[in-house]
Design an enzyme around this catalytic site. Sequence first.
Site, PDB file in Angstrom:
ATOM      1  N   HIS A  61       0.812  -1.229   0.000  1.00 65.43           N
ATOM      2  CA  HIS A  61       0.000   0.000   0.000  1.00 65.43           C
ATOM      3  C   HIS A  61       0.837   1.267   0.000  1.00 65.43           C
ATOM      4  O   HIS A  61       0.285   2.377  -0.079  1.00 65.43           O
ATOM      5  CB  HIS A  61      -0.928   0.015   1.212  1.00 65.43           C
ATOM      6  CG  HIS A  61      -0.218   0.314   2.497  1.00 65.43           C
ATOM      7  ND1 HIS A  61       0.712  -0.532   3.054  1.00 65.43           N
ATOM      8  CD2 HIS A  61      -0.281   1.381   3.334  1.00 65.43           C
ATOM      9  CE1 HIS A  61       1.177  -0.016   4.176  1.00 65.43           C
ATOM     10  NE2 HIS A  61       0.586   1.151   4.365  1.00 65.43           N
ATOM     11  N   CYS A 193      19.564  44.428  24.934  1.00 69.05           N
ATOM     12  CA  CYS A 193      18.359  44.837  25.645  1.00 69.05           C
ATOM     13  C   CYS A 193      17.722  43.572  26.207  1.00 69.05           C
ATOM     14  O   CYS A 193      18.408  42.587  26.478  1.00 69.05           O
ATOM     15  CB  CYS A 193      17.416  45.614  24.735  1.00 69.05           C
ATOM     16  SG  CYS A 193      16.864  44.682  23.290  1.00 69.05           S
TER      17      CYS A 193
END
Length: 643
Positions: A61, A193
Amino acid sequence: MADKTVNLLAPATGAVIALEKTSDPIFSQGTMGQGFGLTPTHGHVVAPVSGKVTMIADSKHAVGIVTDDGLEVLVHMGIDTVGLKGKPFEIKIKADQEVKAGDPIAEMDLDQIKAKGLDTTIMVLVTNSADKLAGLDVTEGKAEAGQVVATAYLKDEKQEESHSNKKLSHKDLATFIIKEVGGKDNVNNVIHCITRLRFYLKDENKADDDTLKNQRGILDVMHASGQYQVVIGNEVASVYDEVVKQLGDLGNQEMPQPKDDGKNPISRGFGNLIGFITGSMSPIIGVIAAAGIIKGILALLTLPQLGSLLSIKSTPYITISAIADASFFFLPILVGYCAAKRLNSDPIIAAVIGGALVYPQLVEWGKAFKTMFEVGGIKFEFLNYTYSIFPMILAAWLAKECEVWLKKWLPSYLQMIFVPLITVLVVSILTLTVTGPIIQGIANGIAVFINWLVHASGWIGGFIIGGFYQVLVIFGLHWGVVPLVAQQIAGTGESALNAIICSSMIAQGAAVLAVAIKSKKEDLKELGFASTISAMCGVTEPAVYGISLRYKKVFISGCIGSAFGGLVTGLMHGTMYGFTGGLIGFSSFFNPKHPTDLSSFYTFLLASLVTIIVAFLVTWFWGYNDNMTKGAKVAKKKRPGTN
């Protein structure tokens, strides 16, 4: 970032559907990789790509093909058909066989599969999408077998090499960053920062944006305000320490001057001003936010509803209050020091000038508006500069200019004594008598006006500001708002603007929380939960740059949530008495002057609840699913006036 592409063909004649529309959750949620589904009308199956057959399932499959570009493509015929033990399938190829796109690879009996009550959808999946794909475009609708229905965008080799699922140590990340910004010789200076390393480079063209952006641990790269900004997130301080260790002594190198790019000098000047404010304010945001939290907790402890656990006249209250007030009271010293570091001038001289502005005797005279002198009927009065920002920023710039001029004209043997002597004396007097009163008056006027405007506009202002504030964060323009909020709190004791901004932080946190919970991708979950905590604590950059802007609908979902949170805040006229944000800023909604007044706190609770619910639900149902293609980290356009 993804110049090379590979076409994927329809594996059969039928209708192509997006992966998220397929019935099996393992496929639809992207667990097996990016791809698409096809509902076949005929059972003739062809190879969607050219390559080598590497796998044929025992149950027939599924077939695996690896392309020359290294894409691992799985063709999965039907859903849950493994239990049919190969009966409906006839394989046309063999393992290790080379196939070309469009070659027959299998026949599937659609009627037999349907008779068992199973879905016949054929799945085409790139199982190594995370390593190989920068994106995948799929065209839905009817298609013939062998027709091009999807385009895969491959990561280039440099991108693949730099993108690592293994998290680097702070030391290794610092080494990597220094190398990719052009090496030590290309670095003039570096500061940080709350979330970003901010490099001042000699030549930004030597930095490799793409390589930096795609390294785990780096959220984004920005060119803004003459800085080359590397967005790190919550671990920025640790990475910064390692960067500084490896860079060593950079000496007193001058910051590169902004190039004349021929653009509007006003907009260029505004960009440079934002950069100056960023360098002056960003290092001290953490301490003034912490001070706001402490003040809020003190106000909470004095509430009669909680039994007045602390008296405002008690020694513990006064002591802790003094600790919290220190960062605001001596703000000119802190700002002066940081501004001088940003200007590469003497930070001690600037700090001394700041100290003069908050000298106790001058503060007392300032509170009483004592007259210094009078000229032509105009009185020059002392002002109180504690809690002030803008007068000291200008003073730092004046001190820099004064230093440069004095060093140019004074002999070297006189500079050690007379440069600080003349600079401190001249700039302090000039600030106290002329520039300080003018700047402080303008700043206070703007702060009061903004507070009035936000209050007066009610829900309309709240909705607009809440919805669009995080857009300012993307471009770093929020640094122009930060000192205004501080000025509001200093001048009036409150900031209605900050109350609305608070909702925008919570909203981005709620949006990435939805991503973290919904996603099955481990790296995204880790970043999502960490970014949620950061945003709820008032720092949204990790959420914005790490997730929201990579999946733009997530950012929009957060903005929608914050718009409704701002609407509630504006409608109920909520205000904030501290500098913090996010859920951690709850204590800043207690009024320290009137502890029994809980109106703003109740507004905060309701606005936060609305924000979280709206942002979370919009993200969950519309803003994100695992099948979405993660966009390139957003490239920020240069702000006018930057390199």
